[in-house]
Design an enzyme around this catalytic site. Sequence first.
Site, PDB file in Angstrom:
ATOM      1  N   HIS A 306       8.464  -8.454  38.267  1.00 22.77           N
ATOM      2  CA  HIS A 306       7.087  -7.965  38.250  1.00 22.77           C
ATOM      3  C   HIS A 306       6.713  -7.476  39.641  1.00 22.77           C
ATOM      4  O   HIS A 306       7.113  -8.073  40.646  1.00 22.77           O
ATOM      5  CB  HIS A 306       6.120  -9.079  37.813  1.00 22.77           C
ATOM      6  CG  HIS A 306       4.772  -8.584  37.411  1.00 22.77           C
ATOM      7  ND1 HIS A 306       3.787  -8.290  38.331  1.00 22.77           N
ATOM      8  CD2 HIS A 306       4.241  -8.323  36.191  1.00 22.77           C
ATOM      9  CE1 HIS A 306       2.709  -7.876  37.693  1.00 22.77           C
ATOM     10  NE2 HIS A 306       2.956  -7.885  36.394  1.00 22.77           N
ATOM     11  N   ASP A 363       5.774  -8.990  29.424  1.00 25.87           N
ATOM     12  CA  ASP A 363       6.029  -7.825  28.574  1.00 25.87           C
ATOM     13  C   ASP A 363       7.279  -8.025  27.719  1.00 25.87           C
ATOM     14  O   ASP A 363       7.336  -7.587  26.571  1.00 25.87           O
ATOM     15  CB  ASP A 363       6.186  -6.567  29.436  1.00 25.87           C
ATOM     16  CG  ASP A 363       4.952  -6.272  30.260  1.00 25.87           C
ATOM     17  OD1 ASP A 363       3.859  -6.229  29.673  1.00 25.87           O
ATOM     18  OD2 ASP A 363       5.066  -6.096  31.483  1.00 25.87           O
TER      19      ASP A 363
END
Length: 427
Positions: A306, A363
């Site tokens: 991330h 995600d």
Amino acid sequence: MADTKAKITLTGDTTIELDVLKGTLGQDVIDIRSLGSKGVFTFDPGFTSTASCESKITFIDGDEGILLHRGFPIDQLATDSNYLEVCYILLYGEKPTQEEYDEFRTTVTRHTMIHEQITRLFHAFRRDSHPMAVMCGITGALAAFYHDSLDVNNPRHREIAAFRLLSKMPTMAAMCYKYSIGQPFVYPRNDLSYAGNFLNMMFSTPCETYEVNPVLERAMDRILILHADHEQNASTSTVRTAGSSGANPFACIAAGIASLWGPAHGGANEAALKMLEEISSVKHIPEFVRRAKDKNDSFRLMGFGHRVYKNYDPRATVMRETCHEVLKELGTKDDLLEVAMELEHIALNDPYFIEKKLYPNVDFYSGIILKAMGIPSSMFTVIFAMARTVGWIAHWNEMHTDGMKIARPRQLYTGYDKRDFKSALKR
């Protein structure tokens, strides 16, 4: 006035003294608002080192893997709360009492219907349009139907607009899906939860009653909680920028949806699923892992790591648990899900991924859950937008409450110097 000062020395020994501001948590911030009057600007493409606003809503510490909404840790909210309670916290800053929560939930529930003429707008779009294109258009069009609450300087108008957006987003999102597959729209039911109502509108048909599975209902609720807000990301900053001009709330949220549509932002879980489709089989994983480790190869593992979190994404911990609960409940046998689970195992055990801190992120898991539920990947970002709407509204309202200036970034101009114009056209 801040107690600490920072000094910048320019050519010619000119020194500029700037205040250093301290927040409740996080880095100190140098107040550069006076720089323009000194004849200089800062250069920060992507605003990665710039605080564009002051906010009390969400705090992120990417190095430590911390995400707080109004001071409450995201894992506690996802485990012990529900989406509407989190919405209340984001909008009003405090936990609701039972009475406040009941009133809030009732207000949201009673505004889930949309104007019947809006349903006709869907038919202006092609059936094969991406649902995010439809969502952008329909959301922006709300201002044409609910123009009795567009005075952004009126706190009551802002609250009414907030309720309308929060209430109607699931209805419009489900209609985007139903329209794309040619099925009739399903209207909301007041006896269902926020997440349960959305699932019913997605999967119910006039032919048979859809029974909301409580495990899937809770999973959807957690997905909404974990995507509710994430500080000053691209779409939230877009909403604030649009709002700084005094634009109406529906236009601002439509702008946020447009920004979220980008594959580098809200499209990440859809991209992760496409990656799994590219890998296609567990037997192909070693080759793709080898390619991922090769810095000269263009292939990248989507859904891992991330930009903000240099440690484990705190949302992913809860989402991973939820993912396994859903797969166990459904007993789903699917090649892509098998690929996903094997990739997860490798990422959590391979020294390369551990050293690079390339852990599966929110995600990665949310895409697996949504696929297992039977939701097509084209709808993933729509659900993200539905969840993030409350965060956008909270920031938009905070901006108006605290006072604002119209956003006007500067630039480092590298074009031509002044030059004379002589047309080469015959006259």
